[in-house]
Design a protein around this motif. Structure first.
Motif, PDB file in Angstrom:
ATOM      1  N   PRO A 101      17.118 -17.366   5.071  1.00 55.56           N
ATOM      2  CA  PRO A 101      15.892 -17.284   4.850  1.00 55.56           C
ATOM      3  C   PRO A 101      15.102 -18.577   4.376  1.00 55.56           C
TER       4      PRO A 101
ATOM      5  N   THR B 262       6.655 -14.288  -3.960  1.00 54.24           N
ATOM      6  CA  THR B 262       7.172 -13.760  -2.660  1.00 54.24           C
ATOM      7  C   THR B 262       7.407 -12.374  -2.492  1.00 54.24           C
ATOM      8  N   VAL B 263       8.345 -11.877  -3.299  1.00 60.24           N
ATOM      9  CA  VAL B 263       8.746 -10.444  -3.776  1.00 60.24           C
ATOM     10  C   VAL B 263       7.495  -9.691  -4.130  1.00 60.24           C
TER      11      VAL B 263
ATOM     12  N   CYS C 151      14.252 -10.186  -4.813  1.00 55.33           N
ATOM     13  CA  CYS C 151      14.352 -11.652  -4.584  1.00 55.33           C
ATOM     14  C   CYS C 151      15.764 -11.899  -3.865  1.00 55.33           C
TER      15      CYS C 151
ATOM     16  N   LEU D 195      15.081 -11.054   0.078  1.00 59.01           N
ATOM     17  CA  LEU D 195      14.054 -11.930   0.662  1.00 59.01           C
ATOM     18  C   LEU D 195      14.272 -13.408   0.470  1.00 59.01           C
ATOM     19  N   THR D 196      14.857 -13.783  -0.574  1.00 62.08           N
ATOM     20  CA  THR D 196      14.961 -15.438  -0.918  1.00 62.08           C
ATOM     21  C   THR D 196      16.469 -15.896  -1.016  1.00 62.08           C
TER      22      THR D 196
ATOM     23  N   LEU E 275      11.836  -1.359  -0.084  1.00 63.47           N
ATOM     24  CA  LEU E 275      12.059  -2.781   0.574  1.00 63.47           C
ATOM     25  C   LEU E 275      12.375  -2.476   1.934  1.00 63.47           C
TER      26      LEU E 275
ATOM     27  N   LEU F 215      10.184  -4.182   5.159  1.00 68.43           N
ATOM     28  CA  LEU F 215      10.655  -5.133   6.027  1.00 68.43           C
ATOM     29  C   LEU F 215      10.482  -4.481   7.379  1.00 68.43           C
TER      30      LEU F 215
ATOM     31  N   ILE G 261       6.097 -14.352   5.759  1.00 66.61           N
ATOM     32  CA  ILE G 261       7.656 -13.914   5.996  1.00 66.61           C
ATOM     33  C   ILE G 261       7.793 -13.737   7.599  1.00 66.61           C
TER      34      ILE G 261
ATOM     35  N   ASP H 286      13.124 -14.087   9.188  1.00 63.27           N
ATOM     36  CA  ASP H 286      13.406 -13.947   7.687  1.00 63.27           C
ATOM     37  C   ASP H 286      13.516 -12.307   7.437  1.00 63.27           C
ATOM     38  N   ARG H 287      12.419 -11.437   8.056  1.00 63.08           N
ATOM     39  CA  ARG H 287      12.573 -10.047   7.875  1.00 63.08           C
ATOM     40  C   ARG H 287      14.031  -9.375   8.314  1.00 63.08           C
TER      41      ARG H 287
ATOM     42  N   ALA I 147      16.590 -10.483   5.786  1.00 64.40           N
ATOM     43  CA  ALA I 147      16.462  -9.843   4.739  1.00 64.40           C
ATOM     44  C   ALA I 147      16.834  -8.389   4.724  1.00 64.40           C
TER      45      ALA I 147
END
Length: 279
Positions: free
Chosen positions: A4, A16-17, A103, A106-107, A198, A202, A212, A216-217, A220
């Protein structure tokens, strides 16, 4: 799985979240000179501190928790404080799961949510009821270092279940008389709800400026599915219901949160009951 795009700090990760929605957001602005308490916030560590035994269950509960129960009962129009206690537990659990799982997915980071640092307002709703004014205080020297995948679910579990839901479960059960199974069922339902929101976010079309990338999606989404599998595979969540990780993840719990007892309420989508009792 692609790595990510990692924010440079815990605060940036939380920001971000927060794009997902209000349940995934937390205040991170610095407090004024008088501190968060001046605005009616209390650290969650105080909420989890049970008082001395009392003849009245509710009187033994921490003041902030009693305040929350009476506030929720008034807003829902019910005089059953155990219903308010159940829904209060599920609401706070949902907020904590959203922050941690959001978090992590996503991160690839798990935010520091220590109860002594995370402040809660018993009258506010999402996103204003949680405040983490020093999110970067204990940031590691390398805040963008990845968390090994094998450790991610365990870190989420420690952040939410060990630090928050276990002591909240103990205090809420003592104050309300609700069964432990019902409260853990609320925790499982809250996690499933957070994962559902979530997942939907996404899989939705990318939004301009959300930062994003499609890669990344994809990463995640895979990470969220793994987290769900690992978290629901162990107690206390394993006994709360059945998690199905299909194309549209679903959860069927084994208990009822009592929402049907709220005036005008009904059954939640994951309820164990086939119909409202008495109807």
């Amino acid at each position: 799985m692609p790595e990510p795009t990692r924010p440079a700090s815990p605060t940036q990760a939380l920001h971000t979240v927060a794009r997902i929605g209000p349940f995934f957001a937390v205040r991170t602005d610095p407090p004024g000179p008088a501190g968060p308490r001046a605005e009616g916030y209390v650290p969650l560590a105080e909420v989890y501190a049970a008082g001395p035994p009392a003849a009245d269950r509710l009187e033994a509960a921490p003041p902030a928790l009693r305040h929350r129960y009476t506030t929720v009962a008034r807003r829902l129009g019910t005089d059953e404080l155990r219903v308010a206690a159940s829904l209060s537990f599920q609401g706070l659990a949902g907020r904590l799961w959203s922050l941690a799982v959001g978090c992590a997915a996503l991160t690839d980071q798990v935010p520091g949510l220590e109860p002594r640092r995370l402040w809660w307002h018993p009258e506010h709703s999402a996103p204003r009821e949680l405040w983490l004014p020093d999110a970067d205080a204990d940031a590691p020297q390398d805040p963008v270092a990845p968390v090994p995948a094998v450790d991610l679910a365990e870190r989420v579990r420690a952040a939410v279940i060990d630090q928050h839901l276990t002591p909240l479960h103990r205090v809420a059960a003592a104050a309300s008389g609700l069964s432990g199974a019902l409260l853990w069922g609320n925790a499982g339902s809250a996690l499933a709800g957070a994962l559902g929101v979530l997942h939907g976010w996404l899989r939705a079309p990318a939004r301009s400026g959300d930062g994003i990338t499609p890669e990344d999606r994809e990463a995640a989404t895979a990470r969220a599915r793994t987290l769900a599998r690992d978290l629901f595979a162990t107690e206390p969540l394993r006994s709360t219901g059945h998690w199905s990780p299909g194309p549209r993840p679903t959860f069927r719990r084994g208990t009822c949160c009592l929402y049907y007892r709220v005036p005008g309420g009904g059954l939640c989508g994951d309820c164990v009951l086939p119909r409202v009792p008495g109807r």
